[in-house]
Design a protein around this motif. Sequence first.
Motif, PDB file in Angstrom:
ATOM      1  N   LEU A 169      -4.175 -41.966  -9.379  1.00 24.43           N
ATOM      2  CA  LEU A 169      -3.084 -41.689 -10.312  1.00 24.43           C
ATOM      3  C   LEU A 169      -1.756 -42.127  -9.718  1.00 24.43           C
ATOM      4  O   LEU A 169      -0.956 -42.804 -10.378  1.00 24.43           O
ATOM      5  CB  LEU A 169      -3.053 -40.197 -10.661  1.00 24.43           C
ATOM      6  CG  LEU A 169      -1.881 -39.723 -11.521  1.00 24.43           C
ATOM      7  CD1 LEU A 169      -1.910 -40.404 -12.874  1.00 24.43           C
ATOM      8  CD2 LEU A 169      -1.915 -38.212 -11.678  1.00 24.43           C
TER       9      LEU A 169
ATOM     10  N   THR B 284      -1.502 -46.068  -9.595  1.00 26.46           N
ATOM     11  CA  THR B 284      -1.313 -46.693 -10.899  1.00 26.46           C
ATOM     12  C   THR B 284       0.022 -46.321 -11.526  1.00 26.46           C
ATOM     13  O   THR B 284       0.616 -47.142 -12.230  1.00 26.46           O
ATOM     14  CB  THR B 284      -2.462 -46.347 -11.863  1.00 26.46           C
ATOM     15  OG1 THR B 284      -2.612 -44.933 -11.930  1.00 26.46           O
ATOM     16  CG2 THR B 284      -3.749 -46.993 -11.427  1.00 26.46           C
ATOM     17  N   VAL B 285       0.523 -45.122 -11.270  1.00 31.24           N
ATOM     18  CA  VAL B 285       1.852 -44.760 -11.786  1.00 31.24           C
ATOM     19  C   VAL B 285       2.919 -45.618 -11.112  1.00 31.24           C
ATOM     20  O   VAL B 285       3.854 -46.097 -11.772  1.00 31.24           O
ATOM     21  CB  VAL B 285       2.131 -43.255 -11.600  1.00 31.24           C
ATOM     22  CG1 VAL B 285       3.599 -42.938 -11.809  1.00 31.24           C
ATOM     23  CG2 VAL B 285       1.294 -42.440 -12.564  1.00 31.24           C
TER      24      VAL B 285
ATOM     25  N   TYR C 205      -1.188 -50.813 -17.103  1.00 28.22           N
ATOM     26  CA  TYR C 205      -0.969 -49.826 -16.045  1.00 28.22           C
ATOM     27  C   TYR C 205      -0.649 -48.442 -16.597  1.00 28.22           C
ATOM     28  O   TYR C 205      -1.093 -47.433 -16.045  1.00 28.22           O
ATOM     29  CB  TYR C 205       0.138 -50.291 -15.100  1.00 28.22           C
ATOM     30  CG  TYR C 205      -0.288 -51.428 -14.199  1.00 28.22           C
ATOM     31  CD1 TYR C 205      -1.614 -51.616 -13.849  1.00 28.22           C
ATOM     32  CD2 TYR C 205       0.633 -52.321 -13.698  1.00 28.22           C
ATOM     33  CE1 TYR C 205      -2.003 -52.649 -13.029  1.00 28.22           C
ATOM     34  CE2 TYR C 205       0.258 -53.367 -12.873  1.00 28.22           C
ATOM     35  CZ  TYR C 205      -1.067 -53.522 -12.547  1.00 28.22           C
ATOM     36  OH  TYR C 205      -1.443 -54.545 -11.722  1.00 28.22           O
ATOM     37  N   TRP C 206       0.117 -48.370 -17.700  1.00 28.65           N
ATOM     38  CA  TRP C 206       0.384 -47.059 -18.290  1.00 28.65           C
ATOM     39  C   TRP C 206      -0.894 -46.482 -18.893  1.00 28.65           C
ATOM     40  O   TRP C 206      -1.123 -45.266 -18.838  1.00 28.65           O
ATOM     41  CB  TRP C 206       1.510 -47.123 -19.316  1.00 28.65           C
ATOM     42  CG  TRP C 206       2.859 -47.145 -18.665  1.00 28.65           C
ATOM     43  CD1 TRP C 206       3.757 -48.169 -18.706  1.00 28.65           C
ATOM     44  CD2 TRP C 206       3.444 -46.133 -17.854  1.00 28.65           C
ATOM     45  NE1 TRP C 206       4.871 -47.841 -17.964  1.00 28.65           N
ATOM     46  CE2 TRP C 206       4.708 -46.599 -17.435  1.00 28.65           C
ATOM     47  CE3 TRP C 206       3.040 -44.871 -17.425  1.00 28.65           C
ATOM     48  CZ2 TRP C 206       5.568 -45.852 -16.623  1.00 28.65           C
ATOM     49  CZ3 TRP C 206       3.896 -44.119 -16.609  1.00 28.65           C
ATOM     50  CH2 TRP C 206       5.130 -44.617 -16.221  1.00 28.65           C
TER      51      TRP C 206
ATOM     52  N   SER D  91      -2.816 -45.173 -15.995  1.00 33.50           N
ATOM     53  CA  SER D  91      -2.180 -43.947 -15.507  1.00 33.50           C
ATOM     54  C   SER D  91      -2.522 -42.759 -16.390  1.00 33.50           C
ATOM     55  O   SER D  91      -2.788 -41.655 -15.893  1.00 33.50           O
ATOM     56  CB  SER D  91      -0.660 -44.121 -15.455  1.00 33.50           C
ATOM     57  OG  SER D  91      -0.309 -45.136 -14.564  1.00 33.50           O
TER      58      SER D  91
ATOM     59  N   TRP E  50      -6.088 -41.734 -15.603  1.00 36.87           N
ATOM     60  CA  TRP E  50      -6.207 -40.983 -14.351  1.00 36.87           C
ATOM     61  C   TRP E  50      -5.567 -39.605 -14.472  1.00 36.87           C
ATOM     62  O   TRP E  50      -6.010 -38.657 -13.811  1.00 36.87           O
ATOM     63  CB  TRP E  50      -5.599 -41.746 -13.185  1.00 36.87           C
ATOM     64  CG  TRP E  50      -6.315 -43.004 -12.856  1.00 36.87           C
ATOM     65  CD1 TRP E  50      -5.782 -44.257 -12.829  1.00 36.87           C
ATOM     66  CD2 TRP E  50      -7.694 -43.165 -12.524  1.00 36.87           C
ATOM     67  NE1 TRP E  50      -6.749 -45.181 -12.508  1.00 36.87           N
ATOM     68  CE2 TRP E  50      -7.926 -44.540 -12.313  1.00 36.87           C
ATOM     69  CE3 TRP E  50      -8.766 -42.289 -12.398  1.00 36.87           C
ATOM     70  CZ2 TRP E  50      -9.169 -45.050 -11.969  1.00 36.87           C
ATOM     71  CZ3 TRP E  50     -10.000 -42.801 -12.068  1.00 36.87           C
ATOM     72  CH2 TRP E  50     -10.199 -44.158 -11.848  1.00 36.87           C
TER      73      TRP E  50
END
Length: 104
Positions: free
Chosen positions: A3, A6-7, A35-36, A39, A42
């Motif tokens: 998490l 990726t954030v 990517y969002w 995120s 996750w």
Amino acid sequence: MTLLITVFAAVISTVVWYTHGPEDVLKVRILCRMYWGASLMWLVDAVFEYAELKAAYFTPSAENMLNDSFLGLAVVALGLVIWIVVLLITDPKGVLKASLFKKK
């Protein structure tokens, strides 16, 4: 760790997208959305894992943290590969077309 990684990737790609304004020639918005989305995935995973493990969620083993780090980096790398493939297919600047059809 997945998490967190990726954030960070989502925030960095969003800043790059925002600073280049509305033209978005390199289609960074696609990278941002990937990517969002990862995120968000996750985050949902973390919520359900916390509901299952309670306080043990905050004390992962070193092996689990390393595995999660590798998974997060693999997700970021896969997102970059997909983005590059999209760039090669759409060829927004015409670089690929120019190099393929260059007259000698």
